[in-house]
Design a protein around this motif. Sequence first.
Motif, PDB file in Angstrom:
ATOM      1  N   GLU A 258       0.803  -1.220   0.000  1.00 26.23           N
ATOM      2  CA  GLU A 258       0.000   0.000   0.000  1.00 26.23           C
ATOM      3  C   GLU A 258       0.840   1.275   0.000  1.00 26.23           C
ATOM      4  OE1 GLU A 258      -2.703  -0.253   3.297  1.00 26.23           O
ATOM      5  OE2 GLU A 258      -4.312  -0.985   2.010  1.00 26.23           O
ATOM      6  N   ASP A 259       1.895   1.300   0.819  1.00 25.71           N
ATOM      7  CA  ASP A 259       2.590   2.556   1.085  1.00 25.71           C
ATOM      8  C   ASP A 259       3.856   2.761   0.261  1.00 25.71           C
ATOM      9  OD1 ASP A 259       0.695   3.326   2.940  1.00 25.71           O
ATOM     10  OD2 ASP A 259       1.729   2.369   4.615  1.00 25.71           O
ATOM     11  N   VAL A 260       4.446   1.695  -0.264  1.00 31.11           N
ATOM     12  CA  VAL A 260       5.669   1.831  -1.056  1.00 31.11           C
ATOM     13  C   VAL A 260       5.367   1.612  -2.539  1.00 31.11           C
ATOM     14  CG1 VAL A 260       8.004   0.944  -1.463  1.00 31.11           C
ATOM     15  CG2 VAL A 260       7.132   1.150   0.873  1.00 31.11           C
ATOM     16  N   LEU A 261       4.694   0.509  -2.851  1.00 29.57           N
ATOM     17  CA  LEU A 261       4.363   0.235  -4.253  1.00 29.57           C
ATOM     18  C   LEU A 261       3.065   0.916  -4.697  1.00 29.57           C
ATOM     19  CD1 LEU A 261       5.328  -3.542  -4.547  1.00 29.57           C
ATOM     20  CD2 LEU A 261       6.700  -1.521  -5.049  1.00 29.57           C
ATOM     21  N   LEU A 262       2.307   1.449  -3.730  1.00 27.08           N
ATOM     22  CA  LEU A 262       1.082   2.196  -4.027  1.00 27.08           C
ATOM     23  C   LEU A 262       0.079   1.360  -4.827  1.00 27.08           C
ATOM     24  CD1 LEU A 262       2.692   5.636  -4.993  1.00 27.08           C
ATOM     25  CD2 LEU A 262       2.042   4.791  -2.726  1.00 27.08           C
ATOM     26  N   LEU A 263      -0.050   0.092  -4.434  1.00 28.53           N
ATOM     27  CA  LEU A 263      -0.977  -0.823  -5.091  1.00 28.53           C
ATOM     28  C   LEU A 263      -2.168  -1.077  -4.177  1.00 28.53           C
ATOM     29  CD1 LEU A 263       1.589  -3.435  -6.460  1.00 28.53           C
ATOM     30  CD2 LEU A 263       0.540  -1.536  -7.715  1.00 28.53           C
ATOM     31  N   SER A 264      -3.302  -1.387  -4.773  1.00 25.10           N
ATOM     32  CA  SER A 264      -4.506  -1.688  -3.997  1.00 25.10           C
ATOM     33  C   SER A 264      -4.626  -3.194  -3.769  1.00 25.10           C
ATOM     34  CB  SER A 264      -5.744  -1.163  -4.731  1.00 25.10           C
ATOM     35  OG  SER A 264      -5.838  -1.734  -6.025  1.00 25.10           O
ATOM     36  N   ASN A 265      -5.567  -3.586  -2.925  1.00 22.29           N
ATOM     37  CA  ASN A 265      -5.834  -4.998  -2.613  1.00 22.29           C
ATOM     38  C   ASN A 265      -4.570  -5.744  -2.184  1.00 22.29           C
ATOM     39  OD1 ASN A 265      -8.590  -4.703  -3.399  1.00 22.29           O
ATOM     40  ND2 ASN A 265      -7.994  -4.960  -5.541  1.00 22.29           N
ATOM     41  N   PRO A 266      -3.927  -5.304  -1.103  1.00 19.33           N
ATOM     42  CA  PRO A 266      -2.664  -5.944  -0.701  1.00 19.33           C
ATOM     43  C   PRO A 266      -2.812  -7.414  -0.329  1.00 19.33           C
ATOM     44  CG  PRO A 266      -3.458  -4.459   1.014  1.00 19.33           C
ATOM     45  CD  PRO A 266      -4.302  -4.198  -0.193  1.00 19.33           C
ATOM     46  N   ALA A 316       7.163   1.835  -8.019  1.00 18.34           N
ATOM     47  CA  ALA A 316       5.786   1.909  -7.535  1.00 18.34           C
ATOM     48  C   ALA A 316       4.821   1.734  -8.706  1.00 18.34           C
ATOM     49  CB  ALA A 316       5.550   3.250  -6.845  1.00 18.34           C
ATOM     50  N   GLY A 317       3.764   0.958  -8.465  1.00 15.54           N
ATOM     51  CA  GLY A 317       2.745   0.735  -9.474  1.00 15.54           C
ATOM     52  C   GLY A 317       3.003  -0.408 -10.427  1.00 15.54           C
ATOM     53  N   ASP A 318       4.150  -1.072 -10.318  1.00  8.58           N
ATOM     54  CA  ASP A 318       4.496  -2.165 -11.239  1.00  8.58           C
ATOM     55  C   ASP A 318       3.859  -3.466 -10.731  1.00  8.58           C
ATOM     56  OD1 ASP A 318       5.586  -3.990 -12.975  1.00  8.58           O
ATOM     57  OD2 ASP A 318       7.600  -3.136 -12.921  1.00  8.58           O
ATOM     58  N   VAL A 319       2.623  -3.701 -11.138  1.00  5.84           N
ATOM     59  CA  VAL A 319       1.867  -4.855 -10.660  1.00  5.84           C
ATOM     60  C   VAL A 319       2.465  -6.162 -11.161  1.00  5.84           C
ATOM     61  CG1 VAL A 319      -0.375  -6.009 -10.728  1.00  5.84           C
ATOM     62  CG2 VAL A 319      -0.263  -3.523 -10.512  1.00  5.84           C
ATOM     63  N   ASP A 405      12.442   9.044   3.093  1.00  7.84           N
ATOM     64  CA  ASP A 405      13.246   8.274   4.048  1.00  7.84           C
ATOM     65  C   ASP A 405      12.513   7.020   4.513  1.00  7.84           C
ATOM     66  OD1 ASP A 405      15.285  10.093   3.862  1.00  7.84           O
ATOM     67  OD2 ASP A 405      14.758  11.181   5.695  1.00  7.84           O
ATOM     68  N   LEU A 406      11.220   7.144   4.818  1.00 10.10           N
ATOM     69  CA  LEU A 406      10.445   5.976   5.250  1.00 10.10           C
ATOM     70  C   LEU A 406      10.275   4.974   4.123  1.00 10.10           C
ATOM     71  CD1 LEU A 406       7.588   7.263   7.597  1.00 10.10           C
ATOM     72  CD2 LEU A 406       9.345   5.578   8.125  1.00 10.10           C
ATOM     73  N   THR A 407      10.112   5.478   2.907  1.00 12.02           N
ATOM     74  CA  THR A 407       9.983   4.583   1.755  1.00 12.02           C
ATOM     75  C   THR A 407      11.250   3.764   1.561  1.00 12.02           C
ATOM     76  OG1 THR A 407       8.467   6.112   0.658  1.00 12.02           O
ATOM     77  CG2 THR A 407       9.550   4.466  -0.720  1.00 12.02           C
TER      78      THR A 407
END
Length: 443
Positions: A258-266, A316-319, A405-407
């Motif tokens: 959710e927070d690094v790759l910014l993908l849904s349905n983890p 990020a976003g690479d499903v 930094d958190l990422t």
Amino acid sequence: MELSRANTLWVTFLYCLPAIPLSAMGIIFFVHLPKFHSESLAIGLPVISLTLLMSRFWDALTDPLIGYLSDRIQAPVMRRPVWLFLGSLLGGGAFLWLCSETSMLLFGTGFYQYLLLLLIFFSCYTSAMIPYESWALEIFPHEKDRTRLVMLREGAALIGTIVAGAVPVFLAIEGRTQSDVFHLSGVITVSLLVLFSAAAFYFVPAPQTINSPSLPKGLGGALRATLENKNFRLLLAAFCLTTIAAQIPAALILFFVEDVLLLSNPSTYVLYYFVGAALGFPLWLSAIRRVNKPLLWAFGIFINTGCFLFVFFIDAGDVVSFSLSVIGSGIGLGGVLAVPAAIQADLIHEDTETTGQRREGSFVGVWAIVRKMAAALGVAGVLWILSTQGYVPANGGERDLLSSDLTVLMRYLYCILPCILNVAALPFIFPLKRNFYDQLRTK
């Protein structure tokens, strides 16, 4: 008692069934419940991580004690099948409580209430798990049957991980709330556990009474005698490192997606991970009959490590890339987690042949300590590191993007740290080949 081929397969099938819900229960607890408890119940990550660590220290007392008692108590009323069934009933009740938002709020979600619930759950869970795993080493008289039984039990545990990953995903399809999803997940898991444990209790032959007057006196003596086995110590060290390496991404995957790759349905990617493990398991089961087991374990580590290293470079976003890497690391998981169980069975069998002592429960009790402490260190350690750096899980819905930094920190924790731990296990694995399996071949 010798069993026919058909009866052997039937007994193997029924014995392995409880491993499915037992494994699902552990996965739901360590992968899904921390996120559920932090978001829906507002239990802070520092509280979750600290109580997990404290409950693991409690397990350091109860695990060897239950293993020792299950070795010592010879009365039919408390042989290993009875431990399994009673532990399933009590542990299932505690797990249902942890999965219910209403019950948790009713009891309270403060530090001491949460810690007490964890201690009750893990004590009951241990009362089922340790006698259950020890029982596998007593059902069949031949080493080949025992090894197959242990491997198939690990395969059933992988099926349990798929159940744990799939059930929340499918329950959420109809728009259920997170609270309803986890409550129903708990009901389904516990119902299967009680049903399968009852079937194993009733149909699988109970272990014969063991007359072993040379067993070490007292719990401390049993632990010392177990740890005197040098090869078992090597196995424990390697298993500890690889288990921590496996638990870190398991604990972080929902946050990472959710927070690094910014993908849904983890939760979908959790399912992919364990589907990959199930797909690869038949290959590991076939290979273990032909390949030296420590070398096979190292090959599983190589696959697992390569996939996690690849994730570090995914944008990020690479499903597609992430899905493939998750499935690939799941394929490697079968070698990382199932092969050590087969090595453990070989070491315990050899110890019995050498010493004349039947102490499966003591060995499995120590094994369980290492497995649980490693799991807790993996989960609690990374959650504590993130909390000290200011990371707060989203409370559902939208949230601001993480700082750079958190990422970066989460990428290193999710991808690089497991690789380092896996590589660190190799110096303990290769001596097992040289000190144990090569010597067995010459006998």
